[in-house]
Design a protein around this motif. Structure first.
Motif, mmCIF file in Angstrom:
data_model
loop_
_atom_site.group_PDB
_atom_site.id
_atom_site.type_symbol
_atom_site.label_atom_id
_atom_site.label_comp_id
_atom_site.label_asym_id
_atom_site.label_seq_id
_atom_site.Cartn_x
_atom_site.Cartn_y
_atom_site.Cartn_z
ATOM 1 N N ASP A 97 7.187 26.182 -5.232
ATOM 2 C CA ASP A 97 8.207 27.218 -5.375
ATOM 3 C C ASP A 97 7.866 28.216 -6.474
ATOM 4 O OD1 ASP A 97 8.436 25.432 -7.382
ATOM 5 O OD2 ASP A 97 10.609 25.203 -7.282
ATOM 6 N N GLY A 98 6.575 28.350 -6.837
ATOM 7 C CA GLY A 98 6.198 29.379 -7.800
ATOM 8 C C GLY A 98 5.363 28.826 -8.940
ATOM 9 N N ILE A 99 5.285 29.606 -10.020
ATOM 10 C CA ILE A 99 4.482 29.228 -11.180
ATOM 11 C C ILE A 99 5.285 28.293 -12.074
ATOM 12 C CG2 ILE A 99 3.287 30.091 -13.225
ATOM 13 C CD1 ILE A 99 1.942 30.813 -10.615
ATOM 14 N N ARG A 100 4.665 27.180 -12.480
ATOM 15 C CA ARG A 100 5.290 26.270 -13.423
ATOM 16 C C ARG A 100 4.548 26.364 -14.746
ATOM 17 N NH1 ARG A 100 8.242 22.245 -10.881
ATOM 18 N NH2 ARG A 100 9.349 23.212 -9.147
ATOM 19 N N ILE A 147 -0.636 14.123 -10.522
ATOM 20 C CA ILE A 147 0.457 14.845 -9.853
ATOM 21 C C ILE A 147 -0.145 15.769 -8.805
ATOM 22 C CG2 ILE A 147 2.499 16.289 -10.178
ATOM 23 C CD1 ILE A 147 2.305 15.532 -13.190
ATOM 24 N N THR A 148 0.247 15.567 -7.564
ATOM 25 C CA THR A 148 -0.269 16.387 -6.464
ATOM 26 C C THR A 148 0.808 17.359 -6.001
ATOM 27 O OG1 THR A 148 -1.713 14.588 -5.729
ATOM 28 C CG2 THR A 148 -1.272 16.348 -4.151
ATOM 29 N N PHE A 149 0.456 18.641 -5.920
ATOM 30 C CA PHE A 149 1.375 19.677 -5.457
ATOM 31 C C PHE A 149 0.899 20.167 -4.091
ATOM 32 C CE2 PHE A 149 1.692 19.613 -10.013
ATOM 33 C CZ PHE A 149 3.045 19.742 -10.248
ATOM 34 N N ASN A 150 1.752 20.020 -3.085
ATOM 35 C CA ASN A 150 1.449 20.537 -1.760
ATOM 36 C C ASN A 150 1.977 21.966 -1.677
ATOM 37 O OD1 ASN A 150 0.313 18.087 -0.617
ATOM 38 N ND2 ASN A 150 2.395 17.267 -0.704
ATOM 39 N N LEU A 151 1.092 22.929 -1.493
ATOM 40 C CA LEU A 151 1.452 24.336 -1.510
ATOM 41 C C LEU A 151 1.821 24.815 -0.118
ATOM 42 C CD1 LEU A 151 -1.411 25.603 -3.863
ATOM 43 C CD2 LEU A 151 0.775 24.534 -4.455
ATOM 44 N N THR A 152 2.497 25.937 -0.061
ATOM 45 C CA THR A 152 2.947 26.470 1.223
ATOM 46 C C THR A 152 1.789 26.905 2.106
ATOM 47 O OG1 THR A 152 3.248 28.618 0.134
ATOM 48 C CG2 THR A 152 5.189 27.216 0.334
ATOM 49 N N ASN A 153 0.623 27.172 1.537
ATOM 50 C CA ASN A 153 -0.547 27.554 2.332
ATOM 51 C C ASN A 153 -1.341 26.325 2.782
ATOM 52 O OD1 ASN A 153 -1.712 26.712 -0.027
ATOM 53 N ND2 ASN A 153 -2.598 28.698 -0.565
ATOM 54 N N GLN A 154 -0.706 25.141 2.702
ATOM 55 C CA GLN A 154 -1.283 23.863 3.131
ATOM 56 C C GLN A 154 -2.429 23.393 2.235
ATOM 57 O OE1 GLN A 154 -2.225 24.220 7.317
ATOM 58 N NE2 GLN A 154 -0.098 23.955 7.919
ATOM 59 N N GLN A 164 -2.985 21.253 -5.076
ATOM 60 C CA GLN A 164 -3.484 21.341 -6.442
ATOM 61 C C GLN A 164 -3.090 20.054 -7.157
ATOM 62 O OE1 GLN A 164 -2.630 24.876 -8.629
ATOM 63 N NE2 GLN A 164 -3.593 26.226 -7.161
ATOM 64 N N ILE A 165 -4.025 19.531 -7.924
ATOM 65 C CA ILE A 165 -3.818 18.245 -8.570
ATOM 66 C C ILE A 165 -3.912 18.404 -10.087
ATOM 67 C CG2 ILE A 165 -4.707 15.899 -8.843
ATOM 68 C CD1 ILE A 165 -5.687 16.072 -5.960
ATOM 69 N N LEU A 166 -2.933 17.878 -10.764
ATOM 70 C CA LEU A 166 -2.877 17.902 -12.220
ATOM 71 C C LEU A 166 -3.055 16.478 -12.728
ATOM 72 C CD1 LEU A 166 -2.243 19.689 -14.767
ATOM 73 C CD2 LEU A 166 0.113 18.882 -14.538
ATOM 74 N N LEU A 167 -3.992 16.288 -13.635
ATOM 75 C CA LEU A 167 -4.248 14.979 -14.230
ATOM 76 C C LEU A 167 -3.745 14.957 -15.665
ATOM 77 C CD1 LEU A 167 -7.938 14.528 -13.005
ATOM 78 C CD2 LEU A 167 -5.858 13.674 -11.915
ATOM 79 N N LEU A 168 -3.078 13.885 -16.036
ATOM 80 C CA LEU A 168 -2.588 13.718 -17.404
ATOM 81 C C LEU A 168 -3.251 12.502 -18.025
ATOM 82 C CD1 LEU A 168 1.269 14.325 -17.097
ATOM 83 C CD2 LEU A 168 -0.464 15.924 -17.906
ATOM 84 N N GLY A 169 -3.666 12.630 -19.273
ATOM 85 C CA GLY A 169 -4.276 11.526 -19.999
ATOM 86 C C GLY A 169 -3.796 11.491 -21.427
ATOM 87 N N LYS A 170 -3.915 10.322 -22.045
ATOM 88 C CA LYS A 170 -3.405 10.158 -23.404
ATOM 89 C C LYS A 170 -4.501 9.617 -24.307
ATOM 90 C CE LYS A 170 0.718 8.344 -25.713
ATOM 91 N NZ LYS A 170 1.908 7.476 -25.567
ATOM 92 N N SER A 171 -4.605 10.154 -25.518
ATOM 93 C CA SER A 171 -5.541 9.677 -26.521
ATOM 94 C C SER A 171 -4.808 9.618 -27.852
ATOM 95 C CB SER A 171 -6.750 10.614 -26.626
ATOM 96 O OG SER A 171 -7.644 10.166 -27.626
#
Length: 232
Positions: A7-10, A31-38, A41-48
């Motif tokens: 639904d837009g830019i986060r 975190i996987t985001f399914n976009l309207t253009n099919q 985009q995947i965001l990876l989070l890590g902790k140190s």
């Protein structure tokens, strides 16, 4: 730092930038985001240590982000579910069907937003009681979702409530609730459009336990009370 969501830019607050990929080698969350253009985009989070990092899959740059993001992504998915028993525009409701173990009744809205019993159009219905029912339906919160999927039941429920809207002379059922009492004061329910069953509190169940007498204006209640009762 930003990524494209459905639904837009986060926006994600960035506190620093690094090139070391170590905290993301074993992601804390993906975190996987399914976009309207099919596309995805995947965001990876890590902790140190005490720092939280984020990285878009396929890119090398590593960003240090606000640590509060960890709590948000690790929140169980069940917590994101809407726990309202029902959502609808109560001013658009044109017909209500109520079924209990003892009786069934149908209420219809007439011109001037007056309500009548379908089986007795001369009855005097207290519109405040109709509004009370619809308000309670909107206000009640589920106590929890159940893991079992909705299944059809052959037994008659304790309460079944159906709400209809009228559009272009066509009535459409927008809400159907089925509620049944269970052991230890539990009340299990289903609603059209929900894939899982749920529970509500016994107190909220009792708030929905309306009858024909509830909706009648006082003068009609008196008439109803004076009618001879059928012998069983």
């Amino acid at each position: 730092f930003f990524f494209q969501a459905e639904d837009g830019i986060r926006d994600v607050a960035v506190t620093g930038v690094q090139t070391c990929a170590l905290p993301i080698s074993k992601p804390l969350a993906k975190i996987t985001f399914n976009l309207t253009n099919q596309k995805k985009q995947i965001l990876l989070l890590g902790k140190s240590k005490d720092s939280l990092f984020a990285k878009r899959e396929g890119l090398d740059t590593l960003f240090e982000v606000d640590k509060t993001l960890e709590e948000k992504v690790l929140t169980p998915s069940s917590q994101y579910r809407d726990k309202h028993l029902a959502k609808f525009d109560r001013y658009s409701i044109s017909k209500i069907k109520l079924e209990t173990q003892k009786e069934s009744l149908e209420l219809k809205k007439t011109s001037g937003d007056q309500w009548k019993l379908a089986a007795d159009e001369n009855s005097l219905i207290d519109s405040n009681q109709i509004d009370s029912l619809l308000t309670r339906l909107q206000d009640i919160q589920l106590t929890k979702y159940l893991s079992d999927k909705v299944k059809s039941s052959s037994s008659k429920p304790d309460i079944k409530i159906s709400l209809f809207e009228k559009l272009d002379n066509t009535e459409k059922e927008v809400i159907q609730l089925v509620l049944s009492k269970g052991p230890q004061n539990s009340v299990k329910g289903t609603r059209n459009g929900l894939p899982l069953s749920f529970e509500i509190s016994k107190d909220d169940f009792e708030k929905l336990n309306f009858s024909k007498q509830t909706f009648l204006k006082q003068e009609d209640k008196n008439k109803e009370a004076e009618k001879p009762q059928k012998k069983s």
